[in-house]
Design an enzyme around this catalytic site. Sequence first.
Site, mmCIF file in Angstrom:
data_model
loop_
_atom_site.group_PDB
_atom_site.id
_atom_site.type_symbol
_atom_site.label_atom_id
_atom_site.label_comp_id
_atom_site.label_asym_id
_atom_site.label_seq_id
_atom_site.Cartn_x
_atom_site.Cartn_y
_atom_site.Cartn_z
ATOM 1 N N ASP A 81 0.830 -1.197 0.000
ATOM 2 C CA ASP A 81 0.000 0.000 0.000
ATOM 3 C C ASP A 81 0.868 1.252 0.000
ATOM 4 O OD1 ASP A 81 0.755 -0.675 2.702
ATOM 5 O OD2 ASP A 81 -0.691 0.806 3.433
ATOM 6 N N GLU A 143 -0.036 -0.950 5.883
ATOM 7 C CA GLU A 143 1.001 -0.430 6.766
ATOM 8 C C GLU A 143 0.898 1.077 6.949
ATOM 9 O OE1 GLU A 143 4.785 1.315 8.022
ATOM 10 O OE2 GLU A 143 3.772 1.619 6.098
#
Length: 441
Positions: A81, A143
């Site tokens: 991400d 994250e």
Amino acid sequence: MPQLKEELAALVAIPSISEWGFPEHTRAALLEAHQAVVDLLRDAGVQSFTSLELPGTAPVITGEIPGPEGAPTVLLYSHYDVVPAGEEALWTSPPFEATERDGAIYGRGTADTKANILVHVGALRAWGGRPPVGIKLLIEGQEEVGSPLEEGYPSEHPEHFRADAIIVADGGSIRAGQPSLTVSLRGDARITVEVRTLASNKHSGQYGGAAPDALVVLLRALASLHDEHGDLAVEGLRREEWSGESYTDEEFRALAEIEPGLPIVGTGSVGSRIWTGPSITVLGIDCPAVEGAAAAVQSHARASLNVRVHPQQSAKEAQEAVMRHLQEQRPFGVALEVAAGATGDGFRAGSSGAAWEAMAHAMEQAWGKPVVEIATGGAIPLVKAMSEGVPDAAIFVFGCTDSFANIHGPDERLLVDEWEKAVFAETLFFKELADRAKVSR
């Protein structure tokens, strides 16, 4: 490297922006990135895949390559991400279009941290998918907004993390050309401070001078957190000198983009101020905007604080120290309402043992220079959680970025030469670790 460049461009083109809770509008891009990473790892030799489907988060890629009998196991971590691009007008080239110029590749996620996923892919591919160590994978998709693997998950599910060495590929070098291992991370704590003084705002001409202004009260309290040099004036916060590699004052000025003529605040070395010392930042204040502000004494004011904590001090202990300091303040006799927010402890790695020697030697061969120890002021709570869940594992925060990569900012970039060296270093590390394990047997 030419193949990895093409694969990085394909990953960067996927706007895999995470948001807390894995809302519907983020899913298509995140799942596309997830599948792209699985395909890359499969091409690199990983055949056994599973997936962690945790509530409210993008799926976590897990998998393994069995190692030779008796070989050590290495866990490879990263995340697919990214953060939003921000104001696209500030970018020289489109943020989700990998653009190479002057030895660097620009684009959101190039440095943080899609190139680091490809460090793993490249190292596995270099061994034909059969490295001399066992491999476990953990590649997540949330994250950037708060990993679901934090907050004790490794201790509750150590089977996903159990390894002889863990490579957290979400870091890099202090400066280009200098191989660096991050051995220290500051902790993090949030605090909200609130002041209520009047039932409602009052005309500043009629009441100003006697009615307690909530915003002035709050500003007085916030000013008490620092002394005249910019050092923290809060009792109970741990600070010590940093003994590893650090930035020069000139490097730090350039990195922080400090305006000409202004000082670097605080005393002591730069490392002790940003890595092994605490800091308090005012993240936001609720108060009227200047444009359109009424002539009124403020009845209510609120601020959000971010406390960064010495790597080996409990973040909750530091949070309590700052809260205690604020609760003791009585500007003009007015008490403050202080509330605790989230906390995350820091981390301090050991720098000895067979795995450490293997990594240091591999990086020295790749870069042609001895490795230095560095730190980061940012928290990576997952690293601390991993160290608690699998305390015998050697944990390396490692990667292909450098301090000037401008992660999370416009024109995020990756230096191709640093990237190639990181791939080479991880490839060599597998052999170095396996060789040392054979000698110890």
